[in-house]
Write a protein that holds these residues in place. Structure first.
Motif, mmCIF file in Angstrom:
data_model
loop_
_atom_site.group_PDB
_atom_site.id
_atom_site.type_symbol
_atom_site.label_atom_id
_atom_site.label_comp_id
_atom_site.label_asym_id
_atom_site.label_seq_id
_atom_site.Cartn_x
_atom_site.Cartn_y
_atom_site.Cartn_z
ATOM 1 N N LEU A 104 1.805 -96.846 -42.085
ATOM 2 C CA LEU A 104 3.237 -96.654 -42.305
ATOM 3 C C LEU A 104 3.769 -95.503 -41.465
ATOM 4 C CD1 LEU A 104 5.776 -97.413 -43.903
ATOM 5 C CD2 LEU A 104 5.028 -95.842 -45.702
ATOM 6 N N ARG A 105 3.031 -94.410 -41.382
ATOM 7 C CA ARG A 105 3.494 -93.246 -40.611
ATOM 8 C C ARG A 105 3.676 -93.579 -39.144
ATOM 9 N NH1 ARG A 105 0.042 -88.480 -38.095
ATOM 10 N NH2 ARG A 105 -0.216 -90.248 -36.687
ATOM 11 N N ASP A 106 2.681 -94.232 -38.544
ATOM 12 C CA ASP A 106 2.729 -94.500 -37.110
ATOM 13 C C ASP A 106 3.835 -95.479 -36.750
ATOM 14 O OD1 ASP A 106 0.620 -92.783 -36.960
ATOM 15 O OD2 ASP A 106 -0.908 -94.317 -36.693
ATOM 16 N N ASN A 129 6.550 -95.888 -38.553
ATOM 17 C CA ASN A 129 7.799 -95.161 -38.812
ATOM 18 C C ASN A 129 8.186 -94.282 -37.632
ATOM 19 O OD1 ASN A 129 8.472 -96.179 -41.294
ATOM 20 N ND2 ASN A 129 7.751 -94.432 -42.473
ATOM 21 N N ASP A 130 7.199 -93.631 -37.015
ATOM 22 C CA ASP A 130 7.487 -92.785 -35.855
ATOM 23 C C ASP A 130 8.080 -93.603 -34.715
ATOM 24 O OD1 ASP A 130 6.533 -90.642 -37.241
ATOM 25 O OD2 ASP A 130 4.566 -90.603 -36.263
ATOM 26 N N LYS A 131 7.558 -94.796 -34.524
ATOM 27 C CA LYS A 131 8.097 -95.680 -33.487
ATOM 28 C C LYS A 131 9.526 -96.061 -33.805
ATOM 29 C CE LYS A 131 7.229 -100.124 -31.218
ATOM 30 N NZ LYS A 131 6.348 -101.323 -31.192
ATOM 31 N N LEU A 132 9.813 -96.319 -35.077
ATOM 32 C CA LEU A 132 11.162 -96.671 -35.496
ATOM 33 C C LEU A 132 12.127 -95.518 -35.273
ATOM 34 C CD1 LEU A 132 13.158 -98.548 -37.069
ATOM 35 C CD2 LEU A 132 12.359 -97.428 -39.138
ATOM 36 N N ASP A 133 11.698 -94.287 -35.587
ATOM 37 C CA ASP A 133 12.564 -93.118 -35.409
ATOM 38 C C ASP A 133 12.994 -92.961 -33.955
ATOM 39 O OD1 ASP A 133 12.410 -92.560 -38.095
ATOM 40 O OD2 ASP A 133 10.768 -91.122 -37.888
ATOM 41 N N ALA A 139 -7.000 -86.303 -34.928
ATOM 42 C CA ALA A 139 -6.492 -86.244 -36.296
ATOM 43 C C ALA A 139 -5.020 -86.595 -36.387
ATOM 44 C CB ALA A 139 -6.729 -84.844 -36.870
ATOM 45 N N GLY A 140 -4.242 -86.294 -35.354
ATOM 46 C CA GLY A 140 -2.805 -86.430 -35.487
ATOM 47 C C GLY A 140 -2.125 -87.492 -34.676
ATOM 48 N N VAL A 141 -2.745 -88.008 -33.638
ATOM 49 C CA VAL A 141 -2.050 -88.919 -32.734
ATOM 50 C C VAL A 141 -1.803 -90.263 -33.412
ATOM 51 C CG1 VAL A 141 -4.101 -89.978 -31.682
ATOM 52 C CG2 VAL A 141 -2.007 -89.689 -30.329
ATOM 53 N N ALA A 142 -0.681 -90.902 -33.054
ATOM 54 C CA ALA A 142 -0.359 -92.229 -33.584
ATOM 55 C C ALA A 142 -1.248 -93.278 -32.928
ATOM 56 C CB ALA A 142 1.111 -92.546 -33.330
ATOM 57 N N ARG A 143 -1.646 -94.276 -33.717
ATOM 58 C CA ARG A 143 -2.525 -95.334 -33.219
ATOM 59 C C ARG A 143 -1.973 -96.689 -33.631
ATOM 60 N NH1 ARG A 143 -8.481 -94.317 -34.946
ATOM 61 N NH2 ARG A 143 -8.989 -95.185 -32.897
#
Length: 442
Positions: free
Chosen positions: A124-126, A128-132, A342-346
């Motif tokens: 969901l986070r990754d 969502n970041d693309k949507l933002d 740990a933090g990058v979107a995948r």
């Protein structure tokens, strides 16, 4: 004249003291500073016990294959010791999701679960970041009932200099991305595809080993190579324990129901994953975490053993006094790799959730979007009514007719039977009477 010469002599003595550093019998501040910055040994042992959460998150992010390439870095010693508590207690290694209030809503059942699953939270986070990023240049939100005033204000504005300015995108109250389970994935469901982040771990390990060889060649000092090789060996062993994979995808892999991922009322994005029988992960079970088994005997033996080895490793590092800048550089490079991992979107495939994109549904009103979603994907839109309208949704005219039919289909009897919370206190005399009462209630 004499005082001036005395001042010059004093200044010369201070200069000579700065130029003459005693590294064996340190007596002045200059001696201590020079030795510390020439070979900062004591700080190494301190750095090794910082940042255990970064290490845990990096391993959790990359876990899934037989070997997990998370490089040796500052923080591994502290993590290995903190993992002892898990081995004695519940035996869990995976971190909880860092995406707060991640909800998993079953389309058919309507059940809402707040999940701690790392996979579902990161998925969901990754996305969502693309949507933002896509919503960055949209128009401002217009409160309900003020549409006419906003149109008049926009019409009254003079045209921009050198032509009209670029029109902003329409405001989206909610966007729904619809996916379905991939029937022919590149890897089995629950096994991640290899992406650049995964390969970066191996590249960093090779770079660390290359740096550690330099003092061996120049100064005949093989201590840096020993530390790098042993540190990476311990990191690869601990990160590749089977328990990581078992926890990360703790669910059946023979298909599941259609679900929606979102953060609920106020969120502007929801992800619908249409399940298929016999194919894919059961995301409802994964969301609840009921299939997470206790740590195996291998994990309960390996974790204390690795903690002991990491403690011996820390003692060894504390004794190194020469060429310590190489070890600092090696640890810093490894920490950078850990932070990126740990933090990058995948992509969903890199998380072991293999999906096929179907469509995107968007609207400037949440109610309008949920109706369109219900029309295209029955039961999905109606399952989100209580989530996005916790106080209830009021409709009229043709919307009222549509939602009456949709809720009748949802709440009415189906192949599983009749909802008992809709049965009236006085039971009807026949099954047909019961069906009529329930449909009228819906």
């Amino acid at each position: 004249m004499a005082p001036r010469m005395a001042e010059q002599a004093s200044a010369m003595r201070q200069f000579l003291e700065l130029r003459s550093i005693n590294t064996t019998d340190r007596q002045t501040i200059q001696d201590y500073l020079f030795v510390q910055w020439h070979n900062p040994g004591d700080i190494l042992s301190l750095l090794l016990i910082l940042g255990p959460e970064i290490v845990k998150t990096a391993v959790g992010q990359l876990a899934g294959r037989i070997v997990v390439p998370v490089a040796f870095s500052f923080g591994w010693v502290a993590y290995a010791v903190s993992a002892l508590l898990s081995s004695i207690g519940d035996g869990r290694l995976m971190p909880d999701t860092d995406m707060a209030n991640t909800l998993v809503i079953g389309a058919a059942s309507g059940h809402v679960r707040t999940t701690k699953s790392w996979i579902l939270g990161r998925l969901l986070r990754d996305l969502n970041d693309k949507l933002d990023d896509e919503m960055a240049d949209e128009a401002a939100h217009i409160p309900p009932g003020e549409e006419a005033e906003a149109e008049q204000a926009a019409a009254a504005k003079p045209p921009g200099i050198m032509g009209a300015s670029k029109k902003a995108k329409t405001w989206e109250a909610l966007r729904v991305s619809v996916y379905e389970v991939d029937e022919h994935p590149p890897c089995p469901h629950g096994v991640p595809v290899l992406d650049p982040i995964w390969f970066t771990g191996w590249v960093v390990i090779l770079v660390q080993l290359g740096i550690s060889i330099v003092p061996w060649i120049i100064h005949a000092d093989w201590s840096a190579f020993l530390i790098t090789a042993s540190g990476n060996t311990l990191a690869l062993i601990e990160g590749s324990l089977p328990q990581w994979r078992e926890e990360k995808w703790a669910c059946t892999k023979t298909g599941g129901a259609t679900v929606t991922l979102t953060q609920g009322n106020g969120s502007r994005h929801a992800i619908v994953i249409k399940g298929k029988k016999g194919v894919g992960l059961d995301l409802e079970i994964l969301a609840q975490g009921t299939r997470t088994s206790h740590a195996s005997i291998v994990t309960r033996i390996a974790i204390p053993g690795l903690a002991l080895l990491w403690t011996l490793f820390l003692i060894t590092v504390s004794g190194i006094k020469q060429n310590t800048w190489y070890i600092l550089a090696i640890g810093l490079i490894g920490s950078v790799q850990n932070i990126l991992a740990a933090g990058v979107a995948r992509s969903p495939g890199a998380l072991g959730v293999h999906l096929t994109f179907i469509e995107t549904i968007r609207a400037d009103k949440v109610a309008k979007l949920l109706r369109e979603l219900e029309e295209k994907h029955p039961f999905v839109g109606s399952s989100l009514l209580s989530v996005f309208f916790p106080g209830g949704l009021r409709v009229k005219d043709d919307d009222l007719v549509f939602w009456q039919k949709a809720m009748s289909d949802r709440l009415g009897p189906n192949k599983y039977g009749t909802r008992i919370d809709l049965i009236p206190p006085t039971a009807p005399h026949s099954a047909s009477d019961l069906r009529s009462v329930v449909e009228n209630h819906g």
